[in-house]
Design a protein around this motif. Sequence first.
Motif, PDB file in Angstrom:
ATOM      1  N   ARG A 225       0.833  -1.213   0.000  1.00 56.95           N
ATOM      2  CA  ARG A 225       0.000   0.000   0.000  1.00 56.95           C
ATOM      3  C   ARG A 225       0.867   1.262   0.000  1.00 56.95           C
ATOM      4  O   ARG A 225       0.567   2.232  -0.692  1.00 56.95           O
ATOM      5  N   ILE A 226       1.948   1.238   0.774  1.00 49.95           N
ATOM      6  CA  ILE A 226       2.853   2.399   0.808  1.00 49.95           C
ATOM      7  C   ILE A 226       3.516   2.582  -0.549  1.00 49.95           C
ATOM      8  O   ILE A 226       3.567   3.694  -1.096  1.00 49.95           O
ATOM      9  N   ARG A 227       4.008   1.489  -1.136  1.00 50.45           N
ATOM     10  CA  ARG A 227       4.698   1.571  -2.427  1.00 50.45           C
ATOM     11  C   ARG A 227       3.765   2.116  -3.511  1.00 50.45           C
ATOM     12  O   ARG A 227       4.166   2.915  -4.348  1.00 50.45           O
ATOM     13  N   ASP A 228       2.506   1.676  -3.477  1.00 49.21           N
ATOM     14  CA  ASP A 228       1.542   2.113  -4.492  1.00 49.21           C
ATOM     15  C   ASP A 228       1.253   3.609  -4.421  1.00 49.21           C
ATOM     16  O   ASP A 228       0.843   4.219  -5.408  1.00 49.21           O
ATOM     17  N   LEU A 229       1.453   4.204  -3.239  1.00 49.77           N
ATOM     18  CA  LEU A 229       1.153   5.623  -3.078  1.00 49.77           C
ATOM     19  C   LEU A 229       2.364   6.523  -3.271  1.00 49.77           C
ATOM     20  O   LEU A 229       2.243   7.745  -3.240  1.00 49.77           O
ATOM     21  N   MET A 230       3.527   5.931  -3.473  1.00 44.73           N
ATOM     22  CA  MET A 230       4.725   6.737  -3.671  1.00 44.73           C
ATOM     23  C   MET A 230       4.755   7.322  -5.078  1.00 44.73           C
ATOM     24  O   MET A 230       4.278   6.722  -6.030  1.00 44.73           O
ATOM     25  N   PHE A 231       5.320   8.518  -5.184  1.00 43.70           N
ATOM     26  CA  PHE A 231       5.470   9.186  -6.475  1.00 43.70           C
ATOM     27  C   PHE A 231       6.929   9.573  -6.630  1.00 43.70           C
ATOM     28  O   PHE A 231       7.449  10.374  -5.851  1.00 43.70           O
ATOM     29  N   VAL A 232       7.589   8.999  -7.614  1.00 43.61           N
ATOM     30  CA  VAL A 232       9.014   9.240  -7.813  1.00 43.61           C
ATOM     31  C   VAL A 232       9.231   9.958  -9.140  1.00 43.61           C
ATOM     32  O   VAL A 232       8.302  10.174  -9.913  1.00 43.61           O
ATOM     33  N   PHE A 233      10.481  10.328  -9.407  1.00 43.33           N
ATOM     34  CA  PHE A 233      10.782  11.145 -10.584  1.00 43.33           C
ATOM     35  C   PHE A 233      10.349  10.463 -11.880  1.00 43.33           C
ATOM     36  O   PHE A 233       9.843  11.111 -12.795  1.00 43.33           O
ATOM     37  N   GLU A 304      14.045  18.550  -5.949  1.00 42.37           N
ATOM     38  CA  GLU A 304      13.542  19.919  -6.041  1.00 42.37           C
ATOM     39  C   GLU A 304      12.376  20.000  -7.023  1.00 42.37           C
ATOM     40  O   GLU A 304      11.375  20.667  -6.763  1.00 42.37           O
ATOM     41  N   ILE A 305      12.506  19.305  -8.140  1.00 47.26           N
ATOM     42  CA  ILE A 305      11.427  19.308  -9.136  1.00 47.26           C
ATOM     43  C   ILE A 305      10.202  18.580  -8.592  1.00 47.26           C
ATOM     44  O   ILE A 305       9.063  19.023  -8.775  1.00 47.26           O
ATOM     45  N   LEU A 306      10.420  17.460  -7.918  1.00 44.71           N
ATOM     46  CA  LEU A 306       9.306  16.726  -7.330  1.00 44.71           C
ATOM     47  C   LEU A 306       8.593  17.563  -6.270  1.00 44.71           C
ATOM     48  O   LEU A 306       7.365  17.479  -6.123  1.00 44.71           O
ATOM     49  N   ALA A 307       9.354  18.381  -5.538  1.00 48.55           N
ATOM     50  CA  ALA A 307       8.732  19.250  -4.531  1.00 48.55           C
ATOM     51  C   ALA A 307       7.799  20.258  -5.199  1.00 48.55           C
ATOM     52  O   ALA A 307       6.717  20.563  -4.692  1.00 48.55           O
ATOM     53  N   VAL A 308       8.218  20.767  -6.367  1.00 47.62           N
ATOM     54  CA  VAL A 308       7.366  21.686  -7.133  1.00 47.62           C
ATOM     55  C   VAL A 308       6.097  20.967  -7.583  1.00 47.62           C
ATOM     56  O   VAL A 308       4.983  21.499  -7.484  1.00 47.62           O
ATOM     57  N   VAL A 309       6.268  19.735  -8.080  1.00 45.47           N
ATOM     58  CA  VAL A 309       5.117  18.949  -8.558  1.00 45.47           C
ATOM     59  C   VAL A 309       4.144  18.691  -7.423  1.00 45.47           C
ATOM     60  O   VAL A 309       2.921  18.848  -7.580  1.00 45.47           O
ATOM     61  N   ARG A 310       4.654  18.316  -6.252  1.00 46.46           N
ATOM     62  CA  ARG A 310       3.778  18.032  -5.112  1.00 46.46           C
ATOM     63  C   ARG A 310       3.036  19.288  -4.664  1.00 46.46           C
ATOM     64  O   ARG A 310       1.849  19.243  -4.321  1.00 46.46           O
ATOM     65  N   ARG A 311       3.759  20.420  -4.648  1.00 45.84           N
ATOM     66  CA  ARG A 311       3.112  21.669  -4.242  1.00 45.84           C
ATOM     67  C   ARG A 311       1.985  22.028  -5.205  1.00 45.84           C
ATOM     68  O   ARG A 311       0.885  22.409  -4.779  1.00 45.84           O
ATOM     69  N   MET A 312       2.236  21.898  -6.495  1.00 46.62           N
ATOM     70  CA  MET A 312       1.220  22.230  -7.489  1.00 46.62           C
ATOM     71  C   MET A 312       0.027  21.276  -7.390  1.00 46.62           C
ATOM     72  O   MET A 312      -1.130  21.684  -7.563  1.00 46.62           O
TER      73      MET A 312
END
Length: 328
Positions: A225-233, A304-312
């Motif tokens: 369940r944790i792996r399925d919810l992860m979002f990577v580059f 840094e890019i992923l942080a932008v994606v998460r914020r948006m």
Amino acid sequence: MTGVQRAAIVLLSLGEQQAAEVLKHMGAKEVQKLGVAMTSVGGVSRDAVARVFDEFVDVLAQPSGLGSGADDYVRAVLTQALGEDRASGLIDRILLGRNTSGLDTLKWMEPRAIAELVRNEHPQIIAIVMAHLDGDQAAEVLKCLPERVRVDVLLRLATLDGIPPHALNELNDVMARQFAGNQNIKSSSVGGVKVAANILNFMDSGQDEILLGAIGEVDGELGTRIRDLMFVFDNLAEIDDRAMQAVLREVSSEQLALALRGADAKVREKITGNMSQRAAEILVEDMEARGPVRLAEVEAAQKEILAVVRRMADNGDIQLAAKAEVLV
């Protein structure tokens, strides 16, 4: 120019006293980002500054929602900006006059200092503390904890649901031993699988897999369940073109050139396919001209890019794939 850079230009133009007043109303992370941007912004033309202020004035000219129904307006704006979970405590403090929890003080501390603060506490206490931090800060704290503690803390954090008021008051007592806290805090819903997945998103490459593997050995279903919810580059290849174009407007070409050095071919194609032909050519040229770079630099740029994606995604500006439910 990114949103943070535009904000930095506005603050630099206000003067020291006015800029300081604005920063007082921001969180630790926002202050840090703006501070870095303010020191790095340079060589900006008068026309560029004028454009930034034109945009700023346009935003201010929009209906403010002040007057009747101001409480509803504040609630709606904060929820939209921060997400329901993060905004709830702030809304209570603003609209109901509640005081800031001593736990909020942790967000201003260095991760290593937080780790030292909780190192000898019960793993359940550490899990609750981690649940109150932002994902990237919590990940740094986790790195500073002994390896034997990490899996236990993540397991407890992933299975957290609600915390009764008396438990939060007891936790605040623990924090008060190290710094002044406030006992007037309310029941809170913290932790859970999504929080654990978000923290693992910020862990160094390899460490996340080690922790996931250890969690899987204890509870295979929870690990899945944790792996399925992860979002990577590499998951950036799965977002739609409109979302990718919005992200590219917030990310510098220097960050892209560095991050794509270690990216999957599908991600490269997704990004360059949403740029003009000339911009894509320049990006490739920058990557080739840079020469060998350290893996740590590549991973930092990707984060840094992923942080932008998460914020948006949190702000509702873009929608991510179903796999990234933790972020939307």
